[in-house]
Structures are given as structure tokens and as C-alpha cells.
Design a protein around this motif. Structure first.
Motif, PDB file in Angstrom:
ATOM      1  N   SER A 194      13.336 -13.155 -21.268  1.00 28.13           N
ATOM      2  CA  SER A 194      14.130 -12.220 -20.469  1.00 28.13           C
ATOM      3  C   SER A 194      14.212 -12.674 -19.021  1.00 28.13           C
ATOM      4  O   SER A 194      15.279 -12.601 -18.392  1.00 28.13           O
ATOM      5  CB  SER A 194      13.530 -10.808 -20.550  1.00 28.13           C
TER       6      SER A 194
ATOM      7  N   SER B 268      17.661 -13.906 -17.310  1.00 29.56           N
ATOM      8  CA  SER B 268      18.074 -13.168 -16.119  1.00 29.56           C
ATOM      9  C   SER B 268      18.380 -14.130 -14.974  1.00 29.56           C
ATOM     10  O   SER B 268      19.347 -13.937 -14.223  1.00 29.56           O
ATOM     11  CB  SER B 268      16.966 -12.188 -15.710  1.00 29.56           C
TER      12      SER B 268
ATOM     13  N   TYR C  82      22.417  -9.976 -24.271  1.00 27.70           N
ATOM     14  CA  TYR C  82      22.146  -9.977 -22.826  1.00 27.70           C
ATOM     15  C   TYR C  82      23.381 -10.443 -22.059  1.00 27.70           C
ATOM     16  O   TYR C  82      23.787  -9.837 -21.063  1.00 27.70           O
ATOM     17  CB  TYR C  82      20.955 -10.890 -22.542  1.00 27.70           C
TER      18      TYR C  82
ATOM     19  N   ASP D 269      26.120  -7.841 -22.084  1.00 25.40           N
ATOM     20  CA  ASP D 269      25.819  -6.711 -21.201  1.00 25.40           C
ATOM     21  C   ASP D 269      26.092  -7.051 -19.740  1.00 25.40           C
ATOM     22  O   ASP D 269      26.616  -6.224 -18.991  1.00 25.40           O
ATOM     23  CB  ASP D 269      24.355  -6.282 -21.367  1.00 25.40           C
ATOM     24  N   TYR D 270      25.730  -8.252 -19.318  1.00 28.45           N
ATOM     25  CA  TYR D 270      25.773  -8.581 -17.897  1.00 28.45           C
ATOM     26  C   TYR D 270      26.961  -9.441 -17.480  1.00 28.45           C
ATOM     27  O   TYR D 270      27.329  -9.460 -16.311  1.00 28.45           O
ATOM     28  CB  TYR D 270      24.468  -9.274 -17.486  1.00 28.45           C
TER      29      TYR D 270
END
Length: 329
Positions: free
Chosen positions: A100, A104, A130, A133-134
Motif C-alpha cells: 500500500s 501510494s 487502488y 480509486d485514485y
């Protein structure tokens, strides 16, 4: 798997009328209409917002009674896409250690640079969620559904100025690792840009299959019309000696074209990046596995560098590969 855009006769008529009434090119007309279910009014509203946020200013020449010509008074939109940034990165999604935090950091790198195009390799289902989502609000992520594999490649495209005409997953049938090629066809005005993203067969033992995959890609590149612009990137896993029997006379290597800076040469550099170490090696390997090749009559790379070279607070780098960033101008 393929996503193709086919216009019906009615859609072509609506597009042509929309283009004439709103004084925009056919590419923009198709883009806004297709994203508004071919409803003219919502598409017009979206186009108005787009034009109001752009730096270009338009005037209309109405000398002809039956046609309208768009004449730009400032900063003419280029007829060909020549200035853009593209990034490729093997993100080591299979390594679950601090995944994660690492992902990130990769997302933060992409958002800070906002390239037009991103090639990712070694993406997993967890990482894909992920990214959606971002980055999903900024980029179209292709393919829409991942291949049936533990890990896979994806291509991200910002579609505010380009239109995705098609995307396709081309499998390498003799791969023992589930490898494939992601092909995306973009349109910008009258220009066609072909994007090829791949993760070729890994390891020294995979050399024969890797070279076969590369020959398949080169054959595909040479099959396109000469006016197409083609960018091929990803984790090639290549050793330089494997290039000796290949005809690359019409293919350019972006790192070489940008000056062969040895500070930005090695993307799999275990002498610096200790996310992965090979205990049996007397000297940790340094390889230029990740590359960009291109074929074009007008694309000029002006900037090439490795990214993801900063160690994170968790003690690791974002990936065991450094990413590569390429700018055309």
C-alpha cells in the motif's frame, strides 16, 4: 479482448452536424457525443466547458455562405500531437511487502507529473482497484477488464485531448508466464498514435521466447501505415546481445536519442535499489530492462530520466524497478 468504436450512419450524420454547428473537429465531436450517449445538448454543454477551460481562443470566418471555418487568433491547436509525456513502470505488484505504501508513492508520482500516457507492468487485482480509486477520474484505464492472469499490464490515457479509437490485448501464445501486448490506438485531429505496452518474458532462460515476442511486436510495428506514430514501451527484460539479430533500422531508442545519459541508464539496478537482492551474485546486476522505442516522422524526444529513485519511509523504493519518464517535444 478488444474495444472498438464503430459509428453507425446516423451517428456519423449527428457527428458531422455537431462538428459544423459547434465549429469543432470531427475527433472532438465524436469524443463528446460518445460520452453523452449521442445526445446533442449534453455534448454541447460539455464542449462549452472544455473550450472555456482551454487557453485557445477562436474566431469564426463566415466569408462563405454555406460553410464555417475555424480560425484561431491565439495558440493554434496543433494538427499533430507532438508535445506530451509518457511514463512506463514495472511496479512489482506481486511483492506484498508494504504494497500500500509503495503503490501510494507511485500514484503520488503520477499525479505530480500528470503524463498523458502511463504504461504499468506487474499490476495485480489489488493494485488495479487502488489505481481505479485514485487515478480513475483522471485516466481511462485499459483494458477495462484485466487478462486472466495473476498479474498483467495496463495502459492509462488522459482523454481530455485525445480520442481512444480502440484497444486490444494481444497474447503471446508461447509464453509460459502469461505475457501479452496491450495495444491502444489514439486519434488526435488527423493523427493516429499507436501505443504498445508489454512485459516480455523474464529471466535469462526466457531469452528464446522473449526474442520471439519482440519479433512479433516489430512485425506489428512495421505493418502499420508509415504516417502512424508508434510508441512501444515497457519491461523488455532485454539483454543487449539479444538485439544483434534484429532489424531495428527504422526504430529509435528514446534513451539513446536523448543522449544515453548513464545516470538514467539502469532501470533494474540492484546496486542501488535493494528491494530485491540476489545473494548468490558476487556483484548485484544493473540492467536497462525498461525501454521506450518509437517510430515516427515527427516525434522528437527531448527528455528521458528514471523516476522512483527516492527511498520511502518504510525503507523500500516504490518498486524493484525504477520507472522511466519520456517527454516528446
Amino acid at each position: 479482448m478488444a474495444e472498438m468504436v464503430h459509428l453507425t450512419a446516423d451517428q456519423e450524420r449527428i457527428r458531422d452536424d455537431f462538428s459544423k454547428v459547434n465549429c469543432c473537429d470531427l475527433n472532438l465531436a465524436t469524443y463528446f457525443l460518445s460520452r453523452n450517449d449521442w445526445q446533442v445538448e449534453p455534448a454541447q454543454n460539455a464542449l462549452i466547458v472544455y473550450n472555456s477551460s482551454a487557453s485557445e481562443v477562436y474566431t469564426i470566418n463566415t466569408d462563405s455562405s454555406d460553410s464555417f471555418d475555424v480560425v484561431e487568433s491565439l495558440d493554434l491547436r496543433e494538427s499533430k500531437l507532438s508535445s506530451f509525456t509518457i511514463i512506463s513502470w514495472n511496479i512489482d505488484g506481486l511483492q506484498h511487502t508494504t504494497i500500500s505504501k509503495r503503490i501510494s508513492a507511485i500514484v503520488s508520482e503520477i499525479m505530480s507529473k500528470t503524463p498523458l500516457i502511463v504504461f504499468f507492468q506487474e499490476v495485480t487485482e489489488f493494485v488495479l482497484v487502488y489505481f481505479k480509486d485514485y487515478l480513475g477520474s483522471i485516466y481511462t484505464i485499459l483494458p477495462e477488464e484485466p487478462q486472466n492472469s495473476t498479474y498483467f499490464c495496463i495502459t492509462l490515457v488522459k482523454t481530455d485531448h485525445v480520442f481512444i479509437e480502440s484497444s486490444e490485448v494481444i497474447p503471446f501464445y508461447h509464453s509460459t508466464m502469461g505475457r501479452c501486448l496491450i495495444m491502444v490506438k489514439l486519434k488526435y485531429e488527423t493523427q493516429t498514435l499507436i501505443l504498445l505496452n508489454s512485459h516480455l518474458e523474464s529471466t535469462r532462460d526466457g531469452s528464446k521466447r522473449r526474442c520471439h515476442q519482440l519479433k512479433q511486436i516489430l512485425s506489428l510495428i512495421n505493418s502499420f501505415p508509415s504516417e502512424y506514430d508508434i510508441v512501444f514501451g515497457g519491461d523488455f527484460n532485454l539483454r543487449d546481445y539479444e538485439l544483434q539479430n534484429l532489424d531495428l533500422s527504422n526504430i529509435k531508442d528514446a534513451w539513446t536519442t536523448c543522449g544515453s545519459d548513464n545516470k538514467h541508464q539502469y532501470t533494474f539496478d540492484l546496486a542501488i535499489n535493494d528491494n530485491l537482492q540476489i545473494p548468490s551474485a558476487a556483484v548485484q546486476p544493473r540492467n536497462r530492462f525498461d525501454r521506450f522505442w518509437f517510430k515516427s516522422t515527427h516525434l522528437n524526444p527531448c527528455y528521458f530520466k528514471i523516476i522512483g529513485t527516492q527511498r520511502l519511509n518504510c525503507g523500500l523504493f516504490p518498486s524493484d524497478h525504477f520507472g522511466i519518464e519520456l517527454k516528446f517535444h
